[in-house]
Enzyme design. Structure first.
Site, PDB file in Angstrom:
ATOM      1  N   ASP A 129      -0.621   8.513   7.532  1.00 28.93           N
ATOM      2  CA  ASP A 129      -1.668   7.513   7.273  1.00 28.93           C
ATOM      3  C   ASP A 129      -3.008   7.957   7.865  1.00 28.93           C
ATOM      4  O   ASP A 129      -3.078   8.901   8.671  1.00 28.93           O
ATOM      5  CB  ASP A 129      -1.199   6.185   7.907  1.00 28.93           C
ATOM      6  CG  ASP A 129      -1.692   4.955   7.180  1.00 28.93           C
ATOM      7  OD1 ASP A 129      -2.673   5.059   6.427  1.00 28.93           O
ATOM      8  OD2 ASP A 129      -1.095   3.875   7.378  1.00 28.93           O
ATOM      9  N   ASP A 177      -2.669  -0.789  -0.493  1.00 28.38           N
ATOM     10  CA  ASP A 177      -1.996  -1.786   0.352  1.00 28.38           C
ATOM     11  C   ASP A 177      -1.837  -3.096  -0.397  1.00 28.38           C
ATOM     12  O   ASP A 177      -1.174  -4.005   0.088  1.00 28.38           O
ATOM     13  CB  ASP A 177      -2.803  -2.030   1.632  1.00 28.38           C
ATOM     14  CG  ASP A 177      -2.447  -1.030   2.712  1.00 28.38           C
ATOM     15  OD1 ASP A 177      -1.509  -0.242   2.509  1.00 28.38           O
ATOM     16  OD2 ASP A 177      -3.115  -1.035   3.759  1.00 28.38           O
TER      17      ASP A 177
END
Ligand code: DGJ
Length: 681
Positions: free
Chosen positions: A441, A503
């Site tokens: 990430d 997301d």
């Protein structure tokens, strides 16, 4: 003496006019010309001198430069302490390479050497351009801008579709009409960004489309400028901060690759070329892609609240319905109970995992699933052992405050000791645990990238760390994530095997996000999960059938607490997993097309024109009394098709009718999907 150089693929042709004393001139870039076709004359013989113009005509070249008669955007802006700001290619040599050429260009006055690598892949229809610049002078050369590639667009180019967005809202299409004003998109967020994908598609009045994307995970720009002969000049490159790149005598810089293609089939043909090209570049463990395993990711189901027993129960529930990979997301490492602390301290949290991660990992693998782990190597929280020990390791500018985002700072990836630290923290986990997957990430933009601007070096530092992990652990797949889709690009795809697309897992939002993604990247790299209802990102509710249908067109996963769903939803999800497993080879290895019917109906087709699986989606309620017909342009018009809708054997229909008039659709409610199988007889 001029010569023409022509490169061909199945669908495209590029032609340059070269001479030994200037940069090659662009003569053609477009759909494949018949064998043997070349420009009838040299370009200048076909152009009359305009009034009040330079006697020496300066058409668009592969490396247009400033100061000697080219008045458009230039491939290079550079100087030596104010001198040598004007450039001209004085010598050109051409070297043949597999499927392409390297143009060796010299400016003997400004003492520059430029090598432009141009290849046209016969299988993928992608033209790859990259540029090397070497300082052959004795003094330092300051580079303000250096293009990776310069492309011509024909005079009938009309509009450009680029993509904007934000965290939770990636791939928002932006359609602009091309005009005589300069069109330009820039990204200065330090990584690829949610806001500005480094690519676009240009459509011409005859339906031909051109696409291009920069293989780079840092700052970037692209621009299209009208030029005096009616064509357009499309340019891509890294966006450089002041004094970001200086070349001492003998030093050189290599740009990222620019991937370009064109298709008479429009944007879908462009997507197909990019899919083939990206597919070719992915370095799969073992040399070939295995069927993309069904994922379970713990993030939205558990966030930071890791409880070993609960996670084991989750793994049991996942294995029971056919999940194949269990990814333990954020929250597993030392002191990480929320997003305010601990990034950088990459060892298991002993409160949550008293015996480390081995009990969970072996429980997962014992159930026959792979075990994956989330990391965010380039980041550090001020509240972490790492920051307390090495506050100087973060990107910073003397005298300026540190700027946090999501409570975190960015490590200076240019420094070898920083990359070493990260490697030596994370590698032992991979050595001692059965980890076959890393979700990597990057949850913030870069701001002040060092006293001396170092965005580019930061990106190269990150690539070096990716590469080190890939070399040492070639069997471990990596997912590229940056708060969802903030680092989706063809540069990172050389090191990674999946993108976390967004997301935002709300299935309605995902329809357009995924469609934008598929313009540039193939479906097997598109992480698409079934989330909770209501969706955490939007608060909207959708049925399990719709959520799982939308997720099935990519690399399927689940991201909610499976223990908490009804038996009915569980059965529906298990069926979707079974369906996904059955269709994943088709979706992940074949071609895909996307399109719209009328009245808000969209579709995605997978496979081959003789054997298609089509997903039809209706997001909003119909406004027509009757459903619109579904026209599928790719079917064989002279063949007959057997058609099944939602598993019900139906009619047979002529391809020509399906392509031109369309397949009648049944009535669909809002937020529903249909699956249609068409097989040519
Ligand atoms: C952002 C990612 O996109 C999410 O999927 C999740 O991994 C969180 N970061 C964890 O902090």
């Amino acid at each position: 003496m001029s010569t023409f150089i022509r490169l061909d693929s199945a669908g495209c042709t590029a032609i340059w006019e070269t001479s030994d004393s200037e940069a090659p001139l662009w003569r053609y870039w477009g759909p494949r010309l018949s064998d043997g076709v070349l420009p009838p004359k040299q370009l200048r013989e076909t152009r009359t001198e305009p009034t009040f113009s330079l006697h020496f005509d300066q058409p668009l070249s592969i490396f247009p430069v400033l100061g000697m008669g080219w008045f458009g955007q230039t491939a290079l802006l550079a100087h030596r302490d104010g001198a040598d700001w004007a450039h001209a290619i004085t010598r050109c040599e051409v070297q043949s390479v597999d499927h392409g050429v390297i143009f060796h260009l010299h400016d003997d006055v400004a003492r520059l050497f430029i090598a432009i690598h141009a290849t046209l892949d016969p299988e993928t229809d992608v033209l790859r351009l990259s540029t090397k610049l070497r300082n052959d002078g004795e003094t330092t050369l300051d580079i303000q801008s250096l293009a990776a590639g310069n492309l011509p667009l024909p005079d009938n180019a009309q509009s450009v579709r680029s993509f904007g967005g934000r965290h939770n809202g990636e791939f928002v299409p932006i359609d602009d009409v091309l005009s005589r004003s300069l069109w330009r998109r820039e990204n200065r967020r330090g990584l690829t960004s949610h806001d500005c994908f480094p690519g676009a598609v240009v459509t011409c009045s005859d339906g031909v489309a051109f696409g291009a994307q920069l293989a780079w995970s840092g700052n970037h720009f692209q621009q299209i400028e009208w030029i005096d002969d009616g064509r357009w000049h499309w340019q891509f490159g890294e966006w450089l901060a002041p004094r970001e790149v200086r070349l001492d005598a003998g030093e050189s810089i290599d740009t990222p690759d620019l991937l370009a293609t064109c298709s008479a089939e429009g944007a879908d043909g462009v997507a197909w070329a990019f899919h083939r090209e990206i597919r070719k570049g992915v370095q799969w463990p073992g040399g070939a892609m295995k069927p993309r395993p069904v994922h379970l990711n713990t993030w939205e189901g558990f966030y930071f609240d890791h409880d070993l027993d609960a996670l084991k129960q989750l793994a049991d529930a996942a294995a029971e319905i056919g999940v194949e990979r269990f990814v333990l997301d954020d929250g597993w490492f030392h002191g990480r109970n929320d997003d305010t602390s601990s990034l950088g301290d990459w060892w298991p949290d002993l409160q949550k995992y008293p015996d480390g991660l081995a009990p969970l990992a072996s429980h997962v693998t014992g159930l026959g699933m792979e075990f994956g782990l989330w990391v965010e190597p380039e980041m550090v929280n001020p509240d972490s052992d790492l920051f307390r020990a090495h506050p100087d390791w973060v990107l910073q500018i003397s005298g300026r405050p540190l700027l946090t985002a999501r409570n975190q700072l960015v490590l200076d990836m240019r420094r070898e000791e920083v990359r070493d630290y990260l490697y030596h923290q994370i590698a032992p986990l991979l050595e001692t645990l059965p980890i076959s997957y890393l979700k990597w990430d990057h949850n913030r933009d870069l701001t002040h990238a060092g006293n001396h601007a170092g965005y580019r070096e930061q990106t190269l530092g990150a690539y070096a760390l990716f590469q080190r992990f890939r070399e040492t652990f070639p069997d471990v797949e990596i997912e590229a994530c940056a708060g969802g889709g903030g680092r989706i690009d063809a540069g990172i795809s050389r090191f990674t095997h999946r993108f976390w697309t967004s997301d935002n897992i709300d299935a309605v939002s995902r329809v357009s996000i995924q469609r934008g993604f598929l313009q540039f990247m193939p479906p097997e790299l598109m992480g698409s999960h079934v989330g909770a209802s209501p969706a955490h990102g939007t608060g909207r509710r959708q049925s399990m059938a719709f959520r799982s249908a939308v997720a099935r067109t990519g690399h399927f996963g689940i991201e909610f607490d499976l223990r908490k769903i009804s038996d009915k939803d569980k059965a529906r999800l298990a069926q979707s997993i079974a369906d996904y497993k059955q269709s994943r080879d088709l979706i992940h290895q074949g071609r895909c097309w996307t399109g719209d019917a009328a009245d808000g109906v969209s579709w995605t087709a997978f496979g081959d024109p003789a054997d298609l699986m089509v997903q039809v989606l209706r997001v909003s309620a119909p406004s027509f009394r009757f459903p619109p017909p579904l026209r599928l342009p790719m079917v064989h018009r002279d063949r007959n098709y057997r058609i099944d809708i939602n598993g019900q054997p139906g009619t047979s229909m002529q391809g020509g009718w399906i392509a031109r008039s369309g397949l009648p659709l049944p009535r669909m409610n809002a937020e529903t999907a249909l699956w249609i199988i068409l097989k040519a007889e």
